[in-house]
Design an enzyme around this catalytic site. Structure first.
Site, PDB file in Angstrom:
ATOM      1  N   CYS A 254     -14.361  -9.927  -4.557  1.00 35.47           N
ATOM      2  CA  CYS A 254     -14.396 -11.257  -3.954  1.00 35.47           C
ATOM      3  C   CYS A 254     -13.505 -12.262  -4.682  1.00 35.47           C
ATOM      4  O   CYS A 254     -13.293 -13.369  -4.191  1.00 35.47           O
ATOM      5  CB  CYS A 254     -15.832 -11.772  -3.904  1.00 35.47           C
ATOM      6  SG  CYS A 254     -16.860 -10.894  -2.703  1.00 35.47           S
TER       7      CYS A 254
ATOM      8  N   LYS B  23     -10.464 -13.577  -2.669  1.00 40.90           N
ATOM      9  CA  LYS B  23     -10.617 -14.486  -1.538  1.00 40.90           C
ATOM     10  C   LYS B  23      -9.555 -15.585  -1.560  1.00 40.90           C
ATOM     11  O   LYS B  23      -9.103 -16.010  -2.629  1.00 40.90           O
ATOM     12  CB  LYS B  23     -11.997 -15.154  -1.565  1.00 40.90           C
ATOM     13  CG  LYS B  23     -13.143 -14.304  -1.070  1.00 40.90           C
ATOM     14  CD  LYS B  23     -14.416 -15.139  -1.014  1.00 40.90           C
ATOM     15  CE  LYS B  23     -15.569 -14.389  -0.370  1.00 40.90           C
ATOM     16  NZ  LYS B  23     -16.782 -15.228  -0.263  1.00 40.90           N
TER      17      LYS B  23
ATOM     18  N   ASP C 159     -21.442 -21.343   6.407  1.00 41.39           N
ATOM     19  CA  ASP C 159     -22.596 -20.526   6.029  1.00 41.39           C
ATOM     20  C   ASP C 159     -22.186 -19.059   5.902  1.00 41.39           C
ATOM     21  O   ASP C 159     -21.046 -18.679   6.163  1.00 41.39           O
ATOM     22  CB  ASP C 159     -23.729 -20.694   7.047  1.00 41.39           C
ATOM     23  CG  ASP C 159     -25.091 -20.756   6.390  1.00 41.39           C
ATOM     24  OD1 ASP C 159     -25.300 -20.016   5.401  1.00 41.39           O
ATOM     25  OD2 ASP C 159     -25.957 -21.530   6.847  1.00 41.39           O
ATOM     26  N   ASP C 160     -23.135 -18.200   5.525  1.00 40.48           N
ATOM     27  CA  ASP C 160     -22.819 -16.816   5.201  1.00 40.48           C
ATOM     28  C   ASP C 160     -22.541 -15.953   6.419  1.00 40.48           C
ATOM     29  O   ASP C 160     -21.847 -14.940   6.318  1.00 40.48           O
ATOM     30  CB  ASP C 160     -23.969 -16.205   4.384  1.00 40.48           C
ATOM     31  CG  ASP C 160     -24.113 -16.880   3.033  1.00 40.48           C
ATOM     32  OD1 ASP C 160     -23.189 -16.744   2.223  1.00 40.48           O
ATOM     33  OD2 ASP C 160     -25.123 -17.554   2.805  1.00 40.48           O
TER      34      ASP C 160
ATOM     35  N   ASP D 156     -24.678 -10.854   3.457  1.00 38.29           N
ATOM     36  CA  ASP D 156     -24.543 -12.038   4.299  1.00 38.29           C
ATOM     37  C   ASP D 156     -25.674 -12.129   5.319  1.00 38.29           C
ATOM     38  O   ASP D 156     -26.147 -13.225   5.652  1.00 38.29           O
ATOM     39  CB  ASP D 156     -23.198 -12.015   5.035  1.00 38.29           C
ATOM     40  CG  ASP D 156     -22.025 -12.340   4.133  1.00 38.29           C
ATOM     41  OD1 ASP D 156     -22.247 -12.913   3.053  1.00 38.29           O
ATOM     42  OD2 ASP D 156     -20.885 -12.017   4.514  1.00 38.29           O
TER      43      ASP D 156
ATOM     44  N   GLY E  88     -15.748   2.243  13.280  1.00 33.31           N
ATOM     45  CA  GLY E  88     -15.052   1.122  12.675  1.00 33.31           C
ATOM     46  C   GLY E  88     -13.578   1.130  13.020  1.00 33.31           C
ATOM     47  O   GLY E  88     -13.167   1.652  14.068  1.00 33.31           O
ATOM     48  N   HIS E  89     -12.766   0.602  12.129  1.00 29.75           N
ATOM     49  CA  HIS E  89     -11.327   0.483  12.387  1.00 29.75           C
ATOM     50  C   HIS E  89     -10.577   0.656  11.072  1.00 29.75           C
ATOM     51  O   HIS E  89     -11.034   0.205  10.017  1.00 29.75           O
ATOM     52  CB  HIS E  89     -11.011  -0.882  12.993  1.00 29.75           C
ATOM     53  CG  HIS E  89      -9.572  -1.038  13.390  1.00 29.75           C
ATOM     54  ND1 HIS E  89      -8.997  -0.310  14.405  1.00 29.75           N
ATOM     55  CD2 HIS E  89      -8.592  -1.842  12.898  1.00 29.75           C
ATOM     56  CE1 HIS E  89      -7.726  -0.649  14.528  1.00 29.75           C
ATOM     57  NE2 HIS E  89      -7.454  -1.575  13.620  1.00 29.75           N
ATOM     58  N   SER E  90      -9.410   1.317  11.140  1.00 27.58           N
ATOM     59  CA  SER E  90      -8.594   1.517   9.945  1.00 27.58           C
ATOM     60  C   SER E  90      -7.136   1.229  10.268  1.00 27.58           C
ATOM     61  O   SER E  90      -6.689   1.379  11.410  1.00 27.58           O
ATOM     62  CB  SER E  90      -8.740   2.957   9.434  1.00 27.58           C
ATOM     63  OG  SER E  90      -8.298   3.883  10.420  1.00 27.58           O
TER      64      SER E  90
ATOM     65  N   ASP F  32     -25.641 -16.587  -0.513  1.00 31.93           N
ATOM     66  CA  ASP F  32     -25.410 -15.598  -1.557  1.00 31.93           C
ATOM     67  C   ASP F  32     -24.238 -16.050  -2.427  1.00 31.93           C
ATOM     68  O   ASP F  32     -23.389 -16.827  -1.996  1.00 31.93           O
ATOM     69  CB  ASP F  32     -25.227 -14.179  -1.012  1.00 31.93           C
ATOM     70  CG  ASP F  32     -24.021 -13.999  -0.115  1.00 31.93           C
ATOM     71  OD1 ASP F  32     -23.405 -14.994   0.274  1.00 31.93           O
ATOM     72  OD2 ASP F  32     -23.711 -12.840   0.201  1.00 31.93           O
TER      73      ASP F  32
END
Length: 333
Positions: free
Chosen positions: A16, A19, A52-53, A93, A141-143, A226
């Site tokens: 993180c 970010k 917000d989260d 989250d 998902g996605h890659s 968080d």
């Protein structure tokens, strides 16, 4: 782990801490708030307004959907552990909003011509194991082929709209509780620089915030967030600003992982941590608290704990919410 491969060396930042700085991010998303949503399904209860989260949409009486996405560059060298950490961080989250994760999909960026796909499989296995621990479905998902490895999840959960925990619901006189110790940022920076492994940091980052969230709700909490890339001070600033209060932190009451202070003293401070402190400083009253202590309080966390406005048994109270003060959102003593 594939012998000799250090995943953290393939990323400009870690976890993180990579970010986009909070001040820059807020200016980018400022124009995305509001607008015509008359044809959208459900009622948006929590959106971009206060950062917000997760987003929350009321879809039926007593039922709200909680949606979030979170991904980042490698924070540790072990591929399986990175997958576990990223999954726990994304699920957090939903917990921070008072929700229960239901289904997640993978988000993977991988330099396929540089790093073995075997390692990508280990990352995904780590994410799957944590999703299973959380009782959350994992469904595809996605890659993409990416010069820099990245992994995370988009997570959808459910919540009782009458029992949400929001970052704008803090009230004067309520204590502040922190459910995980700080310090993973400086330890991860040291790991990236030296290759030293810190099991205490990995254990903290892979621990789910599920039980802490349940306990917070059981004890009447309505406000939480968080603690991740913006550090304790950054996330507390956002909570206090959104709630129209000032937050006080007792620096001596804040818990830290073993080795965090030594890592700080040896200079293992990320650029993200320094940017966090620079962002909060204009709104900070820190008296005689030294700069090193402020850096630890601003340390960019990955998969950190919950910061709850309220008492959560078994976790330390680190401060309280006070009446608003002009220009000050956080007081550190």
């Amino acid at each position: 782990m594939v012998e000799g491969v250090r995943l953290t060396q393939y990323a400009h930042g870690g976890g993180c801490a990579c970010k986009i700085p909070p001040g820059e991010l807020e200016s980018v998303v400022a124009g995305l708030v509001g607008g015509d949503t008359a044809r959208a399904g459900g009622e948006l209860l929590v959106g971009l307004d206060d950062g917000d989260d997760a987003a929350v949409v009321l879809i039926a009486a007593g039922t709200a959907i909680v949606a979030t996405a979170d991904f980042f560059t490698p924070v540790v060298d072990d591929a399986y552990d990175w997958g576990r950490i990223a999954a726990a961080n994304a699920l957090s989250d939903v917990y921070a909003m008072g929700g229960t994760p239901v289904v997640a999909v993978n988000l993977l960026g991988w330099p396929r011509d540089v790093l073995p796909m075997e390692l990508a499989g280990e990352v995904l296995r780590g994410g799957l194991d944590v999703a299973r621990e959380a009782g959350c479905h994992m469904a595809g998902g996605h890659s993409v082929d990416d010069p820099e490895p990245k992994y995370g999840m988009a997570v959808t959960g459910v919540a009782d709209p009458a029992r949400l925990m929001r970052n704008d619901a803090g009230r004067v006189g309520v204590p502040l509780t922190l459910t995980k110790p700080l310090g993973v940022g400086v330890l991860n920076s040291r790991h990236k620089a030296t290759g030293e492994v810190f099991p205490q940091a990995v254990a903290a980052m892979t621990a789910l915030n599920r039980e802490a969230a349940r306990s917070a709700l059981e004890h009447g909490a309505v406000c939480a967030t968080d603690v991740t890339g913006f550090g304790l001070l950054g996330h507390l600033h956002k909570l206090a600003r959104a709630s129209g209060v000032t937050a006080r932190v007792e620096a001596s009451a804040v818990p830290y992982l073993e080795g965090a202070r030594q890592a700080l003293s040896e200079g293992y401070v990320s650029g993200g941590t320094r940017r966090n402190l620079d962002w909060v400083r204009p709104h900070l009253d820190h008296g005689a608290v030294p700069e090193d202590e402020l850096l630890l309080l601003a340390d960019a966390q990955t998969s950190g704990g919950l910061l709850v406005a309220g008492e959560v048994p078994g976790h330390p109270v680190i401060g309280e919410l006070l009446p608003p003060r002009d220009g000050v959102t956080v007081v550190v003593r």
